[in-house]
Scaffold this motif. Structure first.
Motif, PDB file in Angstrom:
ATOM      1  N   UNK A   1      59.845 -15.405 -33.256  1.00  0.00           N
ATOM      2  CA  UNK A   1      58.435 -15.218 -33.599  1.00  0.00           C
ATOM      3  C   UNK A   1      57.598 -16.388 -33.105  1.00  0.00           C
ATOM      4  N   UNK A   2      57.385 -16.432 -31.802  1.00  0.00           N
ATOM      5  CA  UNK A   2      56.620 -17.542 -31.233  1.00  0.00           C
ATOM      6  C   UNK A   2      55.228 -17.119 -30.799  1.00  0.00           C
ATOM      7  N   UNK A   3      54.928 -15.823 -30.945  1.00  0.00           N
ATOM      8  CA  UNK A   3      53.616 -15.331 -30.519  1.00  0.00           C
ATOM      9  C   UNK A   3      52.680 -15.139 -31.698  1.00  0.00           C
ATOM     10  N   UNK A   4      51.488 -14.660 -31.388  1.00  0.00           N
ATOM     11  CA  UNK A   4      50.507 -14.458 -32.458  1.00  0.00           C
ATOM     12  C   UNK A   4      49.770 -13.145 -32.302  1.00  0.00           C
ATOM     13  N   UNK A   5      49.689 -12.443 -33.402  1.00  0.00           N
ATOM     14  CA  UNK A   5      48.755 -11.328 -33.473  1.00  0.00           C
ATOM     15  C   UNK A   5      47.817 -11.667 -34.622  1.00  0.00           C
ATOM     16  N   UNK A   6      46.562 -11.869 -34.283  1.00  0.00           N
ATOM     17  CA  UNK A   6      45.584 -12.305 -35.274  1.00  0.00           C
ATOM     18  C   UNK A   6      44.985 -11.083 -35.960  1.00  0.00           C
ATOM     19  N   UNK A   7      44.989 -11.123 -37.289  1.00  0.00           N
ATOM     20  CA  UNK A   7      44.441  -9.997 -38.046  1.00  0.00           C
ATOM     21  C   UNK A   7      43.051 -10.369 -38.559  1.00  0.00           C
TER      22      UNK A   7
ATOM     23  N   UNK B   1      37.270   3.763 -57.234  1.00  0.00           N
ATOM     24  CA  UNK B   1      36.284   3.198 -56.310  1.00  0.00           C
ATOM     25  C   UNK B   1      36.225   4.052 -55.046  1.00  0.00           C
ATOM     26  N   UNK B   2      34.987   4.242 -54.560  1.00  0.00           N
ATOM     27  CA  UNK B   2      34.804   4.951 -53.300  1.00  0.00           C
ATOM     28  C   UNK B   2      34.240   3.949 -52.307  1.00  0.00           C
ATOM     29  N   UNK B   3      35.020   3.600 -51.314  1.00  0.00           N
ATOM     30  CA  UNK B   3      34.567   2.586 -50.357  1.00  0.00           C
ATOM     31  C   UNK B   3      33.309   3.083 -49.662  1.00  0.00           C
ATOM     32  N   UNK B   4      32.292   2.230 -49.601  1.00  0.00           N
ATOM     33  CA  UNK B   4      30.981   2.670 -49.120  1.00  0.00           C
ATOM     34  C   UNK B   4      30.881   2.651 -47.602  1.00  0.00           C
ATOM     35  N   UNK B   5      31.840   2.024 -46.943  1.00  0.00           N
ATOM     36  CA  UNK B   5      31.852   2.091 -45.485  1.00  0.00           C
ATOM     37  C   UNK B   5      33.277   1.903 -44.979  1.00  0.00           C
ATOM     38  N   UNK B   6      33.444   2.075 -43.694  1.00  0.00           N
ATOM     39  CA  UNK B   6      34.760   1.957 -43.084  1.00  0.00           C
ATOM     40  C   UNK B   6      35.252   0.517 -43.145  1.00  0.00           C
ATOM     41  N   UNK B   7      36.528   0.360 -43.440  1.00  0.00           N
ATOM     42  CA  UNK B   7      37.165  -0.961 -43.375  1.00  0.00           C
ATOM     43  C   UNK B   7      37.950  -1.035 -42.072  1.00  0.00           C
ATOM     44  N   UNK B   8      37.739  -2.107 -41.313  1.00  0.00           N
ATOM     45  CA  UNK B   8      38.414  -2.221 -40.026  1.00  0.00           C
ATOM     46  C   UNK B   8      39.327  -3.438 -39.992  1.00  0.00           C
ATOM     47  N   UNK B   9      40.571  -3.212 -39.616  1.00  0.00           N
ATOM     48  CA  UNK B   9      41.496  -4.314 -39.349  1.00  0.00           C
ATOM     49  C   UNK B   9      41.684  -4.383 -37.849  1.00  0.00           C
ATOM     50  N   UNK B  10      41.276  -5.489 -37.271  1.00  0.00           N
ATOM     51  CA  UNK B  10      41.515  -5.652 -35.847  1.00  0.00           C
ATOM     52  C   UNK B  10      42.735  -6.539 -35.672  1.00  0.00           C
ATOM     53  N   UNK B  11      43.737  -6.033 -34.960  1.00  0.00           N
ATOM     54  CA  UNK B  11      44.947  -6.812 -34.700  1.00  0.00           C
ATOM     55  C   UNK B  11      44.930  -7.173 -33.236  1.00  0.00           C
ATOM     56  N   UNK B  12      44.721  -8.460 -32.971  1.00  0.00           N
ATOM     57  CA  UNK B  12      44.494  -8.881 -31.602  1.00  0.00           C
ATOM     58  C   UNK B  12      45.665  -9.738 -31.123  1.00  0.00           C
ATOM     59  N   UNK B  13      46.327  -9.252 -30.074  1.00  0.00           N
ATOM     60  CA  UNK B  13      47.447 -10.004 -29.520  1.00  0.00           C
ATOM     61  C   UNK B  13      46.944 -11.128 -28.640  1.00  0.00           C
ATOM     62  N   UNK B  14      47.671 -12.279 -28.746  1.00  0.00           N
ATOM     63  CA  UNK B  14      47.239 -13.453 -27.986  1.00  0.00           C
ATOM     64  C   UNK B  14      48.285 -13.848 -26.957  1.00  0.00           C
ATOM     65  N   UNK B  15      48.827 -12.853 -26.256  1.00  0.00           N
ATOM     66  CA  UNK B  15      49.706 -13.184 -25.138  1.00  0.00           C
ATOM     67  C   UNK B  15      51.145 -13.439 -25.524  1.00  0.00           C
ATOM     68  N   UNK B  16      51.747 -14.428 -24.876  1.00  0.00           N
ATOM     69  CA  UNK B  16      53.193 -14.644 -24.872  1.00  0.00           C
ATOM     70  C   UNK B  16      53.858 -14.755 -26.237  1.00  0.00           C
ATOM     71  N   UNK B  17      55.131 -14.319 -26.295  1.00  0.00           N
ATOM     72  CA  UNK B  17      55.934 -14.483 -27.490  1.00  0.00           C
ATOM     73  C   UNK B  17      55.816 -13.305 -28.433  1.00  0.00           C
TER      74      UNK B  17
END
Ligand SMILES: Nc1ncnc2c1ncn2[C@@H]1O[C@H](COP(=O)(O)OP(=O)(O)O)[C@@H](O)[C@H]1O
Ligand SMILES: [Mg+2]
Lengths: 373, 248
Positions: free
Chosen positions: A50-56, A106-122
């Motif tokens: 696990x040397x890479x990063x996916x930023x959430x 609870x009724x969520x009033x708008x869309x919730x977005x998770x962006x998972x962004x890969x940062x290259x190697x590993x």
């Protein structure tokens, strides 16, 4: 926690949190035979540290609680137990998990977005838990971008009477590798809508699954993929009907173009002895646009009870219909445009199911962009 | 003033010779009826002129105003001014009628029509053919009844205004009311300018509404007799048996 087996079904043989319970796949196993293992970059054999990063990044509706938690959080692993080697690898290697909670009613009033962004190697490993407490409602987008070698497990816990709609976009860069399990556990009268769009990546192997804890659960799983030259895009669905009177509907459509474009679709549905009154249908269609592209489509429906409300499947892979193209061309429409109209038409029904306007436009634009290639 | 010339046309389907030397000239202002028994090759003639990939031209030529149609792609032929109303219009899933018609009109006219004007034009065209407005949102030919399909073909004819129209059994499967509506459409088209019509039919009944100038009897893949409108009356009385015998 040890090995859990459900020997009554051949479609879902084992689950375990322990990596040692899963042999390193050789490619001869039924569940791995379509996947080009060398292109997994070590995700399957322990050779991908696990040397890479996916930023959430999370952009949540105000009603939704967002937490980043450690491995020992009790909410992790309640709904889903890994079912294959890479899933167990991801489970044993992730460091932080993201937990989203939508409180009861609870009724969520708008869309919730998770962006998972890969940062290259590993390589990188992840875990996400989405919990909808009873009667809650939410819409979630999982947006995968960038470059990564990434394995993760996503648990959707949909409480009694709750409704969760999820769009998962695999819009990775060309070199990305992504192996993922999305499991939804549905409570009494819970509703789950999944919309999967896979466009990018060198190899994507996504396994959406559904289980039910009480009657009345309703799952609808829709997918769209566009496979280009050299890409391997694999979707492996499993719906496990183990309680009475639940419903599932699976509809995946894909187009393929270019040398060595490879799509795999596996649709496993189990209707267990207890699951009387089950209503299920699964459907996959592939449109093969050029020579050199290949689609494998395997629906498996295992019915262990005599009392179903409905159970069916359909799978077909074929070329563009010459008669369609001829009809449009005979009205003056040039070949390229005729082809585009027919392919858009092929996807139209599934794209219409996307309720979020912004996402629908993005998917439409992505399909248009693929058609320009 | 336009002319479609078919000269000694030979066509095969799946290596089987179907057309064995067809000669026919259609000029604008004229309506030619081609009549013949089932299987005589009428649709083969229509498809070959339009350029359907299943039909292989093995000899002869087809010219539109002196231009070689056979060297053109299907869409080029349509843009050159040829129209084929099909005997069995195909269903195209997911493509709406309105989207299709706008694409076709844009392609044939060489520019996109102004939306407002096109909407009006479409509405008028649909009203004339008693086509329900909701039709525009439906998928192309999907779930259309036989009559709806044929009316939709004539709607396209009127919107695209070709130089020469080939109408392949547009009358088949229509009840009397639909036959009248469709015939009125064809007559509006004939009256709208310098246009020629090649009307393919098995039965004489449409010729009561759409009067032909020339009648050609088709049998065994070619024209075996020609005449004026009176020939249709004789076919009505005698049927095609005479020609079947002549060929046997
Ligand atoms: N696509 C095809 N494949 C094989 N044979 C065909 C095809 N289309 C037409 N034919 C044959 O060609 C002959 C003429 O058919 P067609 O042109 O449809 O006649 P018509 O329109 O006069 O009824 C028939 O014998 C028919 O079986
Ligand atoms: Mg015919």
């Amino acid at each position: 926690m040890g090995l859990e087996t459900k020997p009554l079904s051949t479609l879902h043989e084992k689950s375990s949190f322990d990596l040692a319970d899963f042999e390193v796949p050789t490619g001869r196993e039924e569940e791995w035979r379509f996947t080009p293992l060398p292109r997994l970059r070590g995700l399957h054999n322990g050779k991908a540290p696990a040397s890479g990063h996916v930023v959430v990044e999370v952009d949540a509706a105000p009603e939704v609680t967002v937490e980043t938690v450690g491995r020992d959080d009790p909410r992790i692993g309640t709904a889903y137990v890994p079912r294959d080697r890479v899933s167990a690898q991801a489970y044993s290697a992730f460091e932080k998990a993201t937990v989203l909670t939508v409180p009861a009613q609870a009724v969520a009033s708008r869309t919730t977005t998770l962006t998972l962004r890969g940062r290259g190697q590993g390589a990188a490993y992840g875990h996400i838990v989405v919990r909808l407490e009873p009667m809650a409602e939410a819409v979630l987008v999982l947006d995968h971008r960038g470059s990564a070698v990434y394995a993760d497990n996503v648990e959707f816990v949909v409480g009694d009477g709750a409704t969760l709609k999820v769009v998962s976009l695999q819009d990775w860069d060309d070199d990305a590798v992504h192996v993922s399990h999305h499991h939804a556990q549905l409570g009494r009268d819970a509703t789950f809508r999944s919309f999967v769009v896979t466009l990018g990546g060198d190899l994507v192997r996504l396994s959406p699954s559904v289980s039910y804890t009480a009657p009345g659960g309703d799952a609808d799983l829709t997918g769209l993929y566009f496979v280009d030259a050299g890409q391997h895009l694999e979707h492996r669905l499993l719906v496990d009907h183990s309680v009475p009177n639940c419903r599932s509907n699976v509809e995946y459509k894909g187009a393929l173009q270019g040398e060595d474009a490879h799509a795999v679709w596996i649709g496993d549905v189990i209707i267990r002895v207890e699951a009387e009154g089950t209503d299920t249908y699964e459907y996959n269609r592939n449109l093969i646009l050029t020579d050199g592209a290949r689609a494998d489509s395997v629906p498996n429906l295992e019915i262990l009870t005599g009392e179903v409300a409905g159970a069916g499947h359909a799978s077909a892979s074929g070329r563009l219909d010459d008669e369609h193209i001829f009809y449009l061309q005979a009205r003056g429409i040039p070949y390229d445009e005729a082809r585009r109209l027919v392919i858009r038409g092929f996807f139209a029904q599934v794209i219409e199911k996307i309720e979020i306007e912004e996402i629908r436009q993005r998917v439409l634009a992505a399909v248009e962009a693929e058609l320009e290639k | 003033m336009s002319t479609l010339e078919i000269r000694d046309l030979h066509v095969s389907v799946a290596d089987k010779a179907i057309l064995t030397g067809v000669n026919l000239t259609v000029r604008s202002g004229q309506t030619h009826a081609i009549m013949g028994p089932n299987g005589s090759g009428k649709s083969t003639l229509a498809y070959a002129i339009a350029g359907h990939p299943k039909y292989t031209v093995t000899g002869g030529e087809v010219l539109l105003d002196g231009e070689d149609l056979l060297s053109m792609s299907v869409d080029e032929r349509a843009r050159a001014g040829l129209f084929l109303a099909m005997q069995y219009p195909v269903e195209v899933p997911g493509v709406s009628v309105s989207n299709f018609l706008r694409s076709a009109v844009t392609a044939v006219r060489g520019e996109a029509p102004k939306l407002r004007e096109f909407t009006k034009e479409l509405k008028t065209g649909m009203d004339n053919l008693s086509i329900d407005a909701a039709f525009a949102q439906r998928n192309l030919n999907e779930g259309f009844s036989g009559g709806e399909k044929k009316r939709h073909e004539i709607l396209q004819l009127e919107l695209l205004k070709p130089k020469i129209a080939v109408l392949d059994e547009t009358d088949s499967g229509l009840d009397v009311d639909a036959l009248r509506v469709v015939s009125e459409g064809i007559n509006r088209f004939r009256g709208s300018g310098d246009t020629g019509v090649l009307l393919i039919t098995h039965y004489t009944r449409i010729l009561r509404y759409v009067k032909p100038d020339f009648v050609h009897v088709f049998a065994g893949g070619r024209i075996v007799e020609e005449g004026g409108p009176e020939l249709a009356d004789r076919l009505e009385a005698e049927g095609y048996e005479r020609y079947a015998k002549a060929l046997a």
